[in-house]
Design a protein around this motif. Structure first.
Motif, PDB file in Angstrom:
ATOM      1  N   UNK A  10      78.356 137.201  14.961  1.00 13.88           N
ATOM      2  CA  UNK A  10      78.367 137.318  16.421  1.00 13.88           C
ATOM      3  C   UNK A  10      77.390 136.308  17.011  1.00 13.88           C
ATOM      4  N   UNK A  11      76.225 136.163  16.380  1.00 13.11           N
ATOM      5  CA  UNK A  11      75.224 135.216  16.869  1.00 13.11           C
ATOM      6  C   UNK A  11      75.751 133.781  16.816  1.00 13.11           C
ATOM      7  N   UNK A  12      76.409 133.428  15.709  1.00 14.46           N
ATOM      8  CA  UNK A  12      76.997 132.088  15.617  1.00 14.46           C
ATOM      9  C   UNK A  12      78.049 131.887  16.717  1.00 14.46           C
ATOM     10  N   UNK A  13      78.822 132.927  16.961  1.00 17.79           N
ATOM     11  CA  UNK A  13      79.872 132.811  17.979  1.00 17.79           C
ATOM     12  C   UNK A  13      79.303 132.724  19.379  1.00 17.79           C
TER      13      UNK A  13
ATOM     14  N   UNK B  23      73.566 133.651  26.497  1.00 17.21           N
ATOM     15  CA  UNK B  23      74.165 133.915  25.190  1.00 17.21           C
ATOM     16  C   UNK B  23      73.405 133.192  24.075  1.00 17.21           C
ATOM     17  N   UNK B  24      72.957 131.969  24.353  1.00 23.09           N
ATOM     18  CA  UNK B  24      72.194 131.226  23.353  1.00 23.09           C
ATOM     19  C   UNK B  24      70.867 131.913  23.054  1.00 23.09           C
ATOM     20  N   UNK B  25      70.243 132.469  24.077  1.00 22.14           N
ATOM     21  CA  UNK B  25      68.986 133.203  23.881  1.00 22.14           C
ATOM     22  C   UNK B  25      69.230 134.474  23.055  1.00 22.14           C
ATOM     23  N   UNK B  26      70.385 135.140  23.321  1.00 26.89           N
ATOM     24  CA  UNK B  26      70.733 136.326  22.534  1.00 26.89           C
ATOM     25  C   UNK B  26      70.912 135.949  21.065  1.00 26.89           C
ATOM     26  N   UNK B  27      71.591 134.826  20.851  1.00 29.72           N
ATOM     27  CA  UNK B  27      71.794 134.356  19.477  1.00 29.72           C
ATOM     28  C   UNK B  27      70.454 134.065  18.803  1.00 29.72           C
ATOM     29  N   UNK B  28      69.554 133.419  19.536  1.00 29.30           N
ATOM     30  CA  UNK B  28      68.223 133.100  18.992  1.00 29.30           C
ATOM     31  C   UNK B  28      67.501 134.379  18.568  1.00 29.30           C
ATOM     32  N   UNK B  29      67.576 135.410  19.409  1.00 31.26           N
ATOM     33  CA  UNK B  29      66.919 136.685  19.105  1.00 31.26           C
ATOM     34  C   UNK B  29      67.491 137.318  17.837  1.00 31.26           C
ATOM     35  N   UNK B  30      68.836 137.284  17.699  1.00 31.12           N
ATOM     36  CA  UNK B  30      69.478 137.864  16.511  1.00 31.12           C
ATOM     37  C   UNK B  30      69.048 137.126  15.246  1.00 31.12           C
ATOM     38  N   UNK B  31      69.079 135.793  15.293  1.00 32.69           N
ATOM     39  CA  UNK B  31      68.712 135.006  14.108  1.00 32.69           C
ATOM     40  C   UNK B  31      67.246 135.236  13.731  1.00 32.69           C
ATOM     41  N   UNK B  32      66.377 135.365  14.741  1.00 34.68           N
ATOM     42  CA  UNK B  32      64.963 135.632  14.460  1.00 34.68           C
ATOM     43  C   UNK B  32      64.792 136.989  13.786  1.00 34.68           C
ATOM     44  N   UNK B  33      65.542 137.991  14.266  1.00 33.45           N
ATOM     45  CA  UNK B  33      65.429 139.333  13.680  1.00 33.45           C
ATOM     46  C   UNK B  33      65.938 139.355  12.238  1.00 33.45           C
ATOM     47  N   UNK B  34      66.890 138.458  11.916  1.00 34.50           N
ATOM     48  CA  UNK B  34      67.438 138.379  10.560  1.00 34.50           C
ATOM     49  C   UNK B  34      66.661 137.409   9.669  1.00 34.50           C
ATOM     50  N   UNK B  35      65.619 136.753  10.242  1.00 38.32           N
ATOM     51  CA  UNK B  35      64.856 135.727   9.515  1.00 38.32           C
ATOM     52  C   UNK B  35      65.771 134.645   8.949  1.00 38.32           C
TER      53      UNK B  35
ATOM     54  N   UNK C 204      66.736 131.065   9.210  1.00 39.93           N
ATOM     55  CA  UNK C 204      66.320 129.764   9.750  1.00 39.93           C
ATOM     56  C   UNK C 204      67.505 128.857  10.052  1.00 39.93           C
ATOM     57  N   UNK C 205      68.526 128.913   9.212  1.00 34.60           N
ATOM     58  CA  UNK C 205      69.699 128.055   9.437  1.00 34.60           C
ATOM     59  C   UNK C 205      70.365 128.396  10.759  1.00 34.60           C
ATOM     60  N   UNK C 206      70.587 129.697  10.995  1.00 33.29           N
ATOM     61  CA  UNK C 206      71.189 130.122  12.256  1.00 33.29           C
ATOM     62  C   UNK C 206      70.291 129.825  13.437  1.00 33.29           C
TER      63      UNK C 206
ATOM     64  N   UNK D  62      63.484 124.194  11.680  1.00 32.94           N
ATOM     65  CA  UNK D  62      64.230 125.312  11.072  1.00 32.94           C
ATOM     66  C   UNK D  62      65.232 124.807  10.044  1.00 32.94           C
ATOM     67  N   UNK D  63      65.941 123.732  10.379  1.00 37.35           N
ATOM     68  CA  UNK D  63      66.954 123.188   9.471  1.00 37.35           C
ATOM     69  C   UNK D  63      66.345 122.677   8.177  1.00 37.35           C
ATOM     70  N   UNK D  64      65.209 122.006   8.270  1.00 40.99           N
ATOM     71  CA  UNK D  64      64.576 121.477   7.051  1.00 40.99           C
ATOM     72  C   UNK D  64      64.027 122.610   6.183  1.00 40.99           C
ATOM     73  N   UNK D  65      63.535 123.681   6.834  1.00 39.34           N
ATOM     74  CA  UNK D  65      63.052 124.834   6.065  1.00 39.34           C
ATOM     75  C   UNK D  65      64.182 125.493   5.280  1.00 39.34           C
ATOM     76  N   UNK D  66      65.362 125.547   5.895  1.00 40.17           N
ATOM     77  CA  UNK D  66      66.499 126.213   5.250  1.00 40.17           C
ATOM     78  C   UNK D  66      67.297 125.272   4.352  1.00 40.17           C
ATOM     79  N   UNK D  67      66.950 123.983   4.361  1.00 33.78           N
ATOM     80  CA  UNK D  67      67.699 123.014   3.555  1.00 33.78           C
ATOM     81  C   UNK D  67      69.035 122.632   4.154  1.00 33.78           C
TER      82      UNK D  67
END
Length: 661
Positions: A245-248, A268-280, A282-284, A315-320
């Motif tokens: 859902x966050x990616x979408x 919506x982008x802020x909502x996605x950011x919050x979801x990805x942060x809660x899931x730890x 980094x790629x998302x 974030x991208x470099x941390x996640x590879x």
């Protein structure tokens, strides 16, 4: 029109949010399956293991493989050949996900086929045919991939397996696009879209449908892509899968940003950011921040854009995720370009180049070379910019990204025109227009097919006899149906007449169903004539045939610059020239005294020398120059350079510098 579309989006979001409350999440279903696993045995245990494997997130292939191996062991213990075959297919599918292709994948598919035969029914499942098709596609055998995909769809319809039918349709759509068949591409994707919406397993259909939306958008069909992504959002929300859902949210945010409510997109982008942060995740998080940076860049809020892109890169470099890092770095470079900050731009491009090389994929190269070309164009380095756009066009064609193909064709045409080369400019403008027309025509024909489908659904008369959702066209009463049909027939008649006329005119230059190239063979040219057959029975080329092939080959190198394609093959060139590999190899040997690779490398070395001589090309490393000239690696570049020039590239640079002084 946009306001009505956005209203529809809001209604859909409202519906899916309410529908999602009643559905079990993926996590909840996994817990139930694990409980079932602990309290079951025999065939029921195998079924639970296979279902658990299918529920594993996309980045958890190892866990899915472990479940599949357990299912194999349990099936062997039970001597249940049908379940054993399904378990082998499951294992092969997750190995394909993890390692793309390998001998072990083919081994397990062969074992599955044998087990299906021994089971007594002898009937392989749709999933078997789909994964076999995917294996053949990954190994480059598109003919077998098409055959297996079509068998998968036929079998899936018999099994009522809508997910496999959808995935197989997407595969056929990708192959159609690779072949330049955009009508086939949109047709197969439309069928896949219908199958996804009929899937009962929303948690599996939703994430896969994201790919379908992106395929549409990459092919230059944004409205279809947005519609698919919205539908994917609904499926993911029903399954309670917050990650997807966050990616979408990131992907559908653009719909609002281009309309009358851009703040909704940012929300919506802020909502996605919050979801990805809660899931730890980094790629998302990098993905969401990159989209936020684009939002701020479009609104000329450069400080916020720089902050978002910089955080995204981190974030991208941390996640590879090197592809994501490359994209974010290129976006950051564009911000500095808009600010006319030359030093920051060049430094960011050096960084982006490293991410591109680490990513090692064609789409990263497409984006990098296109963005770098814009930078060189901004600084009036026209020859260098042309080289970059040529490289981007090459990779865009290989990654089948229509948007970048069109953009690069337009940029190249403009550069040739600015340099006074009207004939080349016209040639690239024709390719640019033809590329756009082929997509528009396919889209228009598909639009009328959609109208027919929606009318059929609204009237409740389905040709395939399957249950369909009602109320697709609200307010369409019985009296309106005949009028609508008449209007549709009238519009279709106009469209078909216009399409036939336009395609007839365009075919004088180039058939729309062929790959775009200025070197397509003309029927009736020399290589289509019968070759000379001497008494010993060995085929020989006449001097006229040999000369004709070599002239067109030289034209392909000098004008289309085919040598910049790092993965170009003798077979590919033979197809472009309308001949075969044996003739082409013989012509190259007779005309140049060398082989195919030597012929290509001669052009590549001259291109590299031109780049090395230009002291302004400081932003490109030696490896970057090698890739820009068409070499696959820095080492291959050094070997070829020494062979043709008798020195290393560094020594060549030193000699050039001394001559200049």
């Amino acid at each position: 029109m946009k306001s009505r579309f956005i209203l529809t989006v809001v209604i859909i979001f409202g519906f899916t949010a309410s529908a999602g409350a009643a559905a079990l999440t993926v996590k909840q279903q996994s817990v139930l399956l694990k409980n079932r696993l602990n309290n079951s045995g025999g065939g029921e245990r195998v079924d639970a293991l296979l279902k658990l494997a299918s529920f594993c997130p996309y980045d958890s292939a190892n866990q899915a493989i472990a479940f599949s191996r357990q299912a194999i062991a349990e099936s062997q213990r039970l001597q249940d050949n049908h379940r054993l075959a399904r378990s082998y297919v499951s294992l092969a599918s997750f190995l394909l996900r993890k390692i793309k292709q390998s001998d072990s994948v083919f081994t397990y598919l062969t074992l599955a086929e044998k087990a299906f035969t021994q089971s007594g029914s002898g009937q392989a499942t749709a999933k078997y045919f789909y994964n076999t098709a995917l294996y053949y596609l990954r190994t480059g055998d598109t003919v077998r991939a098409v055959d297996m995909s079509q068998m998968a769809i036929e079998k899936a319809e018999m099994e009522n397996d809508h997910l496999t039918a959808a995935l197989s349709g997407m595969m056929l759509g990708r192959i159609s696009r690779q072949n330049g068949d955009f009508k086939g591409f949109t047709g197969w994707l439309a069928k896949a879209q219908e199958s996804f919406l009929l899937c009962e397993e929303k948690q599996l259909a939703g994430p896969s449908m994201i790919s379908l939306g992106i395929l549409y958008k990459d092919a230059g069909l944004p409205e279809k892509g947005d519609k698919a992504l919205i539908q994917a959002t609904g499926l993911c929300e029903q399954s309670g899968d917050s990650l997807y859902v966050a990616y979408l949210y990131c992907n559908v945010a653009g719909i609002f940003q281009s309309g009358a409510n851009p703040e909704k997109g940012l929300f919506l982008l802020k909502k996605a950011e919050t979801i990805f942060q809660s899931l730890n995740n980094d790629k998302g998080l990098g993905y969401a921040l990159n989209h936020q940076g684009i939002y701020f860049q479009n609104n000329r809020k450069f400080q916020e854009a720089v902050s978002c892109f910089t955080r995204a890169i981190s974030c991208n470099t941390r996640s590879g995720d090197w592809q994501g890092a490359c994209f974010a770095a290129c976006n950051l470079a564009e911000v500095f370009m808009e600010k006319r900050d030359y030093e920051e731009t060049t430094a960011t491009f050096r960084e982006a180049e490293q991410y591109m090389l680490k990513a090692g994929d064609k789409l990263s190269a497409t984006v990098y070379y296109n963005t770098f070309g814009k930078f060189l164009l901004q600084n009036k380095q026209f020859t260098e910019a042309l080289s970059m756009f040529d490289s981007s066009l090459h990779y865009a064609r290989e990654s089948f990204n229509h948007n970048f193909v069109s953009e690069n064709l337009k940029q190249i045409a403009g550069l040739h025109q600015s340099q006074g080369n009207e004939s080349l400019a016209l040639q690239f403008y024709k390719s640019y227009i033809a590329a756009g027309d082929s997509v528009k025509e396919a889209s228009n024909l598909e639009h009328y097919r959609d109208m027919q489908n929606e009318l059929t659904l609204a009237t409740g008369s389905s040709s395939n006899g399957k249950a369909s959702p009602s109320g697709i066209v609200p307010g369409l009463n019985d009296a309106a149906i005949p009028a609508t049909i008449i209007i549709m027939i009238f519009l279709m008649a106009i469209s078909i007449r216009k399409y036939s006329k336009n395609s007839g005119e365009k075919n004088k230059d180039q058939p729309l169903d062929q790959p775009l190239s200025s070197a397509n063979p003309i029927p009736g040219s020399q290589e289509f004539e019968d070759p000379i057959v001497p008494k010993n029975g060995r085929l020989m080329l006449s001097p006229e045939m040999s000369s004709g092939i070599f002239q067109r080959l030289t034209l392909l190198m000098e004008e289309d610059r085919y040598y910049l394609r790092s993965e170009v093959s003798l077979h590919e060139l033979a197809v472009e020239l309308g001949t075969n590999t044996s003739y082409l190899s013989r012509v190259i040997n007779e005309q140049t005294g060398g082989n195919f690779h030597s012929f290509l490398n001669k052009f590549r070395i001259e291109e590299a020398c031109r780049l090395l001589k230009d002291q302004r090309q400081q932003v490109l490393s030696m490896e970057g120059i090698a890739l820009s000239a068409g070499f696959r690696s820095k080492s291959a570049f050094h070997v070829a350079f020494r062979k043709f020039k008798g020195m290393t590239p560094s020594e060549y640079c030193g000699n050039t510098r001394e001559s200049a002084e």
